[in-house]
Design an enzyme around this catalytic site. Structure first.
Site, PDB file in Angstrom:
ATOM      1  N   THR A 168      62.669   9.302  72.015  1.00 37.63           N
ATOM      2  CA  THR A 168      63.364   8.763  71.159  1.00 37.63           C
ATOM      3  C   THR A 168      63.120   7.586  70.787  1.00 37.63           C
ATOM      4  O   THR A 168      62.153   7.104  70.945  1.00 37.63           O
ATOM      5  CB  THR A 168      65.069   8.959  71.700  1.00 37.63           C
ATOM      6  OG1 THR A 168      64.462   8.221  72.744  1.00 37.63           O
ATOM      7  CG2 THR A 168      65.772  10.005  71.839  1.00 37.63           C
ATOM      8  N   GLY A 188      48.276   4.841  69.736  1.00 32.57           N
ATOM      9  CA  GLY A 188      48.660   6.584  68.795  1.00 32.57           C
ATOM     10  C   GLY A 188      48.043   7.461  69.356  1.00 32.57           C
ATOM     11  O   GLY A 188      47.938   7.936  70.186  1.00 32.57           O
ATOM     12  N   GLY A 223      55.761  -1.046  54.308  1.00 29.74           N
ATOM     13  CA  GLY A 223      56.483  -0.652  55.676  1.00 29.74           C
ATOM     14  C   GLY A 223      55.743  -0.721  56.695  1.00 29.74           C
ATOM     15  O   GLY A 223      55.875   0.197  57.945  1.00 29.74           O
ATOM     16  N   LYS A 232      52.579  -2.259  76.001  1.00 29.97           N
ATOM     17  CA  LYS A 232      51.172  -1.758  75.791  1.00 29.97           C
ATOM     18  C   LYS A 232      50.211  -2.163  77.177  1.00 29.97           C
ATOM     19  O   LYS A 232      49.542  -1.258  77.845  1.00 29.97           O
ATOM     20  CB  LYS A 232      50.675  -2.008  74.959  1.00 29.97           C
ATOM     21  CG  LYS A 232      51.464  -0.791  73.763  1.00 29.97           C
ATOM     22  CD  LYS A 232      51.145  -0.631  72.333  1.00 29.97           C
ATOM     23  CE  LYS A 232      51.578   0.169  71.264  1.00 29.97           C
ATOM     24  NZ  LYS A 232      51.421  -0.336  70.122  1.00 29.97           N
TER      25      LYS A 232
HETATM   26  N1  LIG Z   1      56.089   6.548  64.387  1.00 26.56           N
HETATM   27  C1  LIG Z   1      54.759   6.419  65.106  1.00 26.56           C
HETATM   28  O1  LIG Z   1      53.867   6.487  64.014  1.00 26.56           O
HETATM   29  C2  LIG Z   1      55.307   5.872  66.372  1.00 26.56           C
HETATM   30  C3  LIG Z   1      54.108   6.525  67.507  1.00 26.56           C
HETATM   31  C4  LIG Z   1      53.713   5.950  68.588  1.00 26.56           C
HETATM   32  C5  LIG Z   1      54.934   6.175  69.028  1.00 26.56           C
HETATM   33  N2  LIG Z   1      56.235   5.644  68.775  1.00 26.56           N
HETATM   34  C6  LIG Z   1      57.137   6.136  69.678  1.00 26.56           C
HETATM   35  O2  LIG Z   1      57.619   7.557  69.318  1.00 26.56           O
HETATM   36  C7  LIG Z   1      59.629   7.125  69.026  1.00 26.56           C
HETATM   37  C8  LIG Z   1      60.208   8.355  68.656  1.00 26.56           C
HETATM   38  O3  LIG Z   1      59.740   7.306  67.511  1.00 26.56           O
HETATM   39  P1  LIG Z   1      59.962   7.385  66.022  1.00 26.56           P
HETATM   40  O4  LIG Z   1      58.919   7.334  64.674  1.00 26.56           O
HETATM   41  O5  LIG Z   1      60.132   9.740  65.441  1.00 26.56           O
HETATM   42  O6  LIG Z   1      61.163   7.558  65.382  1.00 26.56           O
HETATM   43  P2  LIG Z   1      62.375   7.388  64.530  1.00 26.56           P
HETATM   44  O7  LIG Z   1      61.573   8.321  63.532  1.00 26.56           O
HETATM   45  O8  LIG Z   1      63.100   6.813  64.518  1.00 26.56           O
HETATM   46  O9  LIG Z   1      63.011   9.288  65.578  1.00 26.56           O
HETATM   47  C9  LIG Z   1      63.965   9.167  66.398  1.00 26.56           C
HETATM   48  C10 LIG Z   1      64.870  10.673  66.797  1.00 26.56           C
HETATM   49  O10 LIG Z   1      65.527  10.481  68.184  1.00 26.56           O
HETATM   50  C11 LIG Z   1      66.817  10.212  67.494  1.00 26.56           C
HETATM   51  N3  LIG Z   1      67.257  10.019  69.078  1.00 26.56           N
HETATM   52  C12 LIG Z   1      68.473   8.814  68.751  1.00 26.56           C
HETATM   53  N4  LIG Z   1      69.325   8.698  69.527  1.00 26.56           N
HETATM   54  C13 LIG Z   1      69.267   9.590  70.826  1.00 26.56           C
HETATM   55  C14 LIG Z   1      69.674   9.778  71.963  1.00 26.56           C
HETATM   56  N5  LIG Z   1      70.781   9.690  72.226  1.00 26.56           N
HETATM   57  N6  LIG Z   1      69.745  11.431  71.886  1.00 26.56           N
HETATM   58  C15 LIG Z   1      68.743  12.619  70.920  1.00 26.56           C
HETATM   59  N7  LIG Z   1      68.642  12.282  70.336  1.00 26.56           N
HETATM   60  C16 LIG Z   1      68.502  10.789  69.601  1.00 26.56           C
HETATM   61  C17 LIG Z   1      67.535  10.126  65.636  1.00 26.56           C
HETATM   62  O11 LIG Z   1      68.214  10.643  65.214  1.00 26.56           O
HETATM   63  P3  LIG Z   1      68.595  10.186  64.693  1.00 26.56           P
HETATM   64  O12 LIG Z   1      67.718   9.785  63.505  1.00 26.56           O
HETATM   65  O13 LIG Z   1      69.607  11.210  64.057  1.00 26.56           O
HETATM   66  O14 LIG Z   1      69.313   8.637  64.674  1.00 26.56           O
HETATM   67  C18 LIG Z   1      65.741  10.197  65.904  1.00 26.56           C
HETATM   68  O15 LIG Z   1      65.722  11.885  65.676  1.00 26.56           O
HETATM   69  C19 LIG Z   1      59.373   5.922  70.035  1.00 26.56           C
HETATM   70  O16 LIG Z   1      60.418   5.402  71.111  1.00 26.56           O
HETATM   71  C20 LIG Z   1      58.548   5.247  69.056  1.00 26.56           C
HETATM   72  O17 LIG Z   1      58.233   3.804  69.437  1.00 26.56           O
HETATM   73  C21 LIG Z   1      56.463   6.568  67.229  1.00 26.56           C
END
Ligand SMILES: NC(=O)c1ccc[n+]([C@@H]2O[C@H](COP(=O)([O-])OP(=O)(O)OC[C@H]3O[C@@H](n4cnc5c(N)ncnc54)[C@H](OP(=O)(O)O)[C@@H]3O)[C@@H](O)[C@H]2O)c1
Length: 349
Positions: free
Chosen positions: A98, A156, A209, A227
């Site tokens: 999340t 990552g 982005g 980190k």
């Molecule tokens: N993207 C990357 O490259 C990357 C890299 C390293 C680490 N991360 C970390 O990984 C995590 C996820 O990243 P992401 O890019 O996948 O984020 P994201 O695209 O914003 O996805 C987050 C998901 O969590 C859901 N969510 C929000 N609140 C929730 C709740 N209370 N209960 C259940 N689900 C909930 C959201 O639903 P809705 O969309 O309906 O709000 C969405 O499906 C984050 O903590 C981020 O910092 C990401």
């Protein structure tokens, strides 16, 4: 070995996890006897639950028609909170992906602690709970005899944590320095190579982005500081949280400072470091020939060790599939640890 997974969060990383498991599963079953099955996916709108395993392609087609996954007519449960899913669905592992929250760490903190208390291992890519409560969380995991893995939180898909923990296990790590945030590295690279101001470089990063509309997490150094906390605790056995990191972001880095550094054959990078007592994040002058000095959105980390000298790892620090590959790495690690545990129990009995 059976591994039933509850996936919490179905965004960029969550979808990457379902995709990578679907693509790589047959191979991993063959190589490692690893046979994971996603039995529930929960997001903000509700959940889909099927103890026999979910079909990600079907869920994706529901999403593409503009509905939440909980609208699945067969297995959808609209409105059910993720916490209830974690408590009630039988599974071995919760994958928590999340959004990050560095004020309260919620909802991830409750998801993780609930998983532990119901005997489930956790893999997360969410830095929030670790930045605010890593020492307490590792203790709680131990107390409940479950594993907590988080390799996607730093680097990552680049195995920065595993490289130090496993490959350098025979050595002593004396210091860590890293460029751990792609957004700030992109901005500083643009400024120094294309002579644009901080504001112009930030606007470019937002257009591409690379930066959020609200960029403070990156440019004020919070992301790097999270980190640093994870590295300090996991690799150097500290017991720190975010408030223990000295943090300065890159808002005040001016073109003139980069010009002055260039005259000395250097440039300025946002460096997270654990060297001596106080972990820190700050814009730092480094030589352009230093292996740590990577450009654009790349991340890099140097481990200074007692015997093997400096070891530098470079890679992409984010991305949905890259980070999902770190989740798969963690799942395999847990599977390996569980197999060992079973073996030890059998040999003792
Ligand atoms: N993207 C990357 O490259 C990357 C890299 C390293 C680490 N991360 C970390 O990984 C995590 C996820 O990243 P992401 O890019 O996948 O984020 P994201 O695209 O914003 O996805 C987050 C998901 O969590 C859901 N969510 C929000 N609140 C929730 C709740 N209370 N209960 C259940 N689900 C909930 C959201 O639903 P809705 O969309 O309906 O709000 C969405 O499906 C984050 O903590 C981020 O910092 C990401």
């Amino acid at each position: 070995m059976r591994m039933r997974i509850i996936l919490v969060g179905y965004g960029v990383v969550g979808k990457g996890v379902t995709a990578i498991l679907a693509r790589r599963c047959a191979e991993k079953v063959k190589d490692y006897g690893f046979n994971p099955k996603i039995v529930a996916i929960a997001d903000i709108d509700g959940a889909v639950i099927n103890s026999r395993g979910l079909n990600p392609e079907k869920l994706e087609s529901i999403r593409q028609r503009g509905y939440p996954i909980s609208a699945d007519p067969e297995f959808g449960q609209p409105g059910i909170p993720a916490l209830e899913v974690i408590q009630s669905v039988e599974a071995e592992v919760v994958v928590e992906v999340t959004p990050v929250n560095i004020k309260t760490a919620e909802p991830a903190l409750s998801h993780i602690t609930t998983a532990f208390k119901t005997g489930k291992h956790v893999v997360t890519t969410n830095k929030g709970p670790l930045a605010l409560a890593m020492p307490a969380l590792t203790e709680l995991a131990e107390y409940n005899n479950v594993f907590l893995r988080f390799s996607g939180t730093v680097g990552g898909g680049t195995p920065m944590l595993e490289f130090a923990k496993r490959c350098l296990a025979g050595d002593k790590i004396l210091a860590i320095k890293g460029i751990l945030n792609g957004t700030t590295n992109y901005i500083l690279t643009e400024m120094s190579q294309n002579r644009v101001t901080f504001q112009e470089a930030l606007a470019n990063a937002q257009k591409l982005g690379y930066a959020e509309r609200e960029p403070s997490m990156d440019i004020d150094g919070f992301d790097t500081a999270c980190k640093v906390v994870i590295l300090a605790n996991w690799i150097m056995n500290k017991k720190i949280t975010l408030k223990d990191v000295d943090r300065t972001g890159i808002r005040d880095v001016a073109l003139e400072m980069l010009d002055e550094a260039a005259k000395r054959g250097n440039t300025i990078k946002l460096i997270g470091s654990i060297d001596g007592d106080k972990p820190s994040v700050k814009p730092t002058e480094i030589g352009t020939t230093n292996p740590l000095c990577v450009s654009g959105v790349l991340n890099a980390i140097t481990y200074s060790t007692e015997y093997a000298a400096d070891q530098t790892l470079i890679g992409r620090g984010a991305g949905g599939m890259e980070t999902a590959s770190a989740v798969l790495r963690d799942l395999l690690d847990i599977r390996h640890k569980l197999a060992n545990r079973l073996l030890n129990n059998n040999s003792e009995s």
